[in-house]
Structure formats: structure tokens, C-alpha cells
Design a protein around this motif. Structure first.
Motif, PDB file in Angstrom:
ATOM      1  N   ARG A 115      -0.417  -6.255 -15.464  1.00 40.22           N
ATOM      2  CA  ARG A 115      -1.225  -5.950 -14.283  1.00 40.22           C
ATOM      3  C   ARG A 115      -2.697  -6.190 -14.581  1.00 40.22           C
ATOM      4  NH1 ARG A 115      -0.427   0.651 -13.999  1.00 40.22           N
ATOM      5  NH2 ARG A 115      -1.633   1.176 -15.887  1.00 40.22           N
ATOM      6  N   LEU A 170       0.848  -1.195   0.000  1.00 39.31           N
ATOM      7  CA  LEU A 170       0.000   0.000   0.000  1.00 39.31           C
ATOM      8  C   LEU A 170       0.882   1.242   0.000  1.00 39.31           C
ATOM      9  CD1 LEU A 170      -2.769   1.394   0.332  1.00 39.31           C
ATOM     10  CD2 LEU A 170      -2.472   1.131   2.814  1.00 39.31           C
ATOM     11  N   ASP A 221      -3.155   2.952 -10.883  1.00 37.12           N
ATOM     12  CA  ASP A 221      -2.118   1.914 -10.971  1.00 37.12           C
ATOM     13  C   ASP A 221      -2.427   0.734 -10.046  1.00 37.12           C
ATOM     14  OD1 ASP A 221       0.305   4.540 -11.150  1.00 37.12           O
ATOM     15  OD2 ASP A 221      -0.427   3.306 -12.825  1.00 37.12           O
ATOM     16  N   THR A 222      -3.457   0.879  -9.228  1.00 36.07           N
ATOM     17  CA  THR A 222      -3.836  -0.203  -8.326  1.00 36.07           C
ATOM     18  C   THR A 222      -4.201  -1.458  -9.118  1.00 36.07           C
ATOM     19  OG1 THR A 222      -4.622   1.278  -6.590  1.00 36.07           O
ATOM     20  CG2 THR A 222      -5.533  -0.950  -6.613  1.00 36.07           C
ATOM     21  N   ALA A 281      -6.292  -4.929 -12.871  1.00 40.46           N
ATOM     22  CA  ALA A 281      -7.053  -4.147 -11.903  1.00 40.46           C
ATOM     23  C   ALA A 281      -8.385  -4.840 -11.638  1.00 40.46           C
ATOM     24  CB  ALA A 281      -7.281  -2.749 -12.440  1.00 40.46           C
ATOM     25  N   PRO A 289      -3.733   6.331  -8.244  1.00 37.33           N
ATOM     26  CA  PRO A 289      -4.736   5.340  -7.831  1.00 37.33           C
ATOM     27  C   PRO A 289      -5.081   4.354  -8.945  1.00 37.33           C
ATOM     28  CG  PRO A 289      -5.316   7.490  -6.985  1.00 37.33           C
ATOM     29  CD  PRO A 289      -4.132   7.700  -7.889  1.00 37.33           C
ATOM     30  N   VAL A 344      -0.550  -4.311  -5.653  1.00 31.45           N
ATOM     31  CA  VAL A 344      -0.161  -2.920  -5.443  1.00 31.45           C
ATOM     32  C   VAL A 344      -1.437  -2.105  -5.261  1.00 31.45           C
ATOM     33  CG1 VAL A 344       0.874  -0.871  -6.486  1.00 31.45           C
ATOM     34  CG2 VAL A 344       1.979  -3.112  -6.745  1.00 31.45           C
ATOM     35  N   THR A 345      -1.516  -1.394  -4.153  1.00 28.14           N
ATOM     36  CA  THR A 345      -2.671  -0.539  -3.881  1.00 28.14           C
ATOM     37  C   THR A 345      -2.193   0.887  -3.679  1.00 28.14           C
ATOM     38  OG1 THR A 345      -3.813  -2.378  -2.786  1.00 28.14           O
ATOM     39  CG2 THR A 345      -4.671  -0.159  -2.413  1.00 28.14           C
ATOM     40  N   VAL A 346      -2.733   1.792  -4.483  1.00 31.50           N
ATOM     41  CA  VAL A 346      -2.356   3.198  -4.403  1.00 31.50           C
ATOM     42  C   VAL A 346      -3.550   3.981  -3.885  1.00 31.50           C
ATOM     43  CG1 VAL A 346      -1.435   5.187  -5.623  1.00 31.50           C
ATOM     44  CG2 VAL A 346      -0.815   2.866  -6.362  1.00 31.50           C
ATOM     45  N   SER A 347      -3.383   4.603  -2.730  1.00 23.68           N
ATOM     46  CA  SER A 347      -4.474   5.363  -2.134  1.00 23.68           C
ATOM     47  C   SER A 347      -4.398   6.828  -2.558  1.00 23.68           C
ATOM     48  CB  SER A 347      -4.416   5.263  -0.610  1.00 23.68           C
ATOM     49  OG  SER A 347      -3.230   5.840  -0.125  1.00 23.68           O
TER      50      SER A 347
END
Length: 122
Positions: free
Chosen positions: A38, A11, A90-91, A40, A88, A118-121
């Protein structure tokens, strides 16, 4: 067949960075083109980046150009994906792939890893 194991996901806040690693075993990857994909939530898996066996040529999808860098260390049988200025969008679960050439890697890779999240906040 080569076995691939991804690591380095996690994260991170938007604008941050992560470096993913893909460790190969079973055989050397020196003659393989390596790639990152990737997937999502709710979307199809998409190509992110690829690198030639020597590392001399790299390829990226437009949405990550200038932010992501793929590299490889053949002595360590490892491929990396440095991800900067994360967004975000890119999560996703990021997967490593190997193939005989670029066309194979982008369409029907010979080997896949199990992925790292992968988590993008925002």
C-alpha cells in the motif's frame, strides 16, 4: 509475465471491513508468492502481506496483524485481502504483486497491479 488487476477498494468508516481481490491473467499464479502493498498519500509504498504458493504460509506487517487476512484461490487465479477493523491510517492505494519467492515479492516483485484506493473515514 502475469497481469494483475485489483478491485474492491472504496470508502468505509473506521471499524468497518473491505475485501480486496487481485485477479491474475496471462499465466497461472500457482507457483508464485503473492503479496499486497500500500501507498498512503505522501508516503512510500510499504509491504502489507504475502502468501506462499500453496497458501500454507502467510506474512504480515506488524500494523495489520490480527486485522488483515491474505488468502488465495489458485483455481480462480485470485488473491484476496480481507481487511477488518479498518483505521484512518489504513487509507492508501493498495497494490497486488507477484514474485518467484518471498524475498522477490517484498523487494522487487516480478509483476504489479495498478492499485485500488481504500479510504477510511474517522
Amino acid at each position: 509475465q502475469v497481469q494483475l488487476v485489483e478491485s474492491g477498494g472504496g470508502l468505509v468508516q473506521a471499524g468497518g471491513s473491505l475485501r480486496l481481490s487481485c485477479a491474475a491473467s496471462g499465466r497461472a499464479i500457482t507457483s508464485s508468492v503473492m503479496g499486497w502493498f500500500r501507498q498512503a498519500p505522501g508516503k512510500e509504498r510499504e509491504f502489507v502481506a504475502a502468501i506462499s504458493w500453496s497458501g500454507g504460509s502467510t506474512y504480515y506487517t506488524d500494523s495489520v496483524k490480527g486485522r488483515f487476512t491474505i488468502s488465495r484461490d489458485n483455481a480462480k487465479n485470485t488473491v484476496y485481502l480481507q481487511m477488518n477493523i479498518l483505521k484512518p491510517e489504513d487509507t492508501a492505494v493498495y497494490y497486488c504483486a507477484a514474485g518467484r519467492n518471498l524475498v522477490v515479492v517484498r523487494t522487487t516483485p516480478d509483476s504489479w497491479g495498478k492499485g485500488t484506493l481504500v479510504t477510511v473515514s474517522s
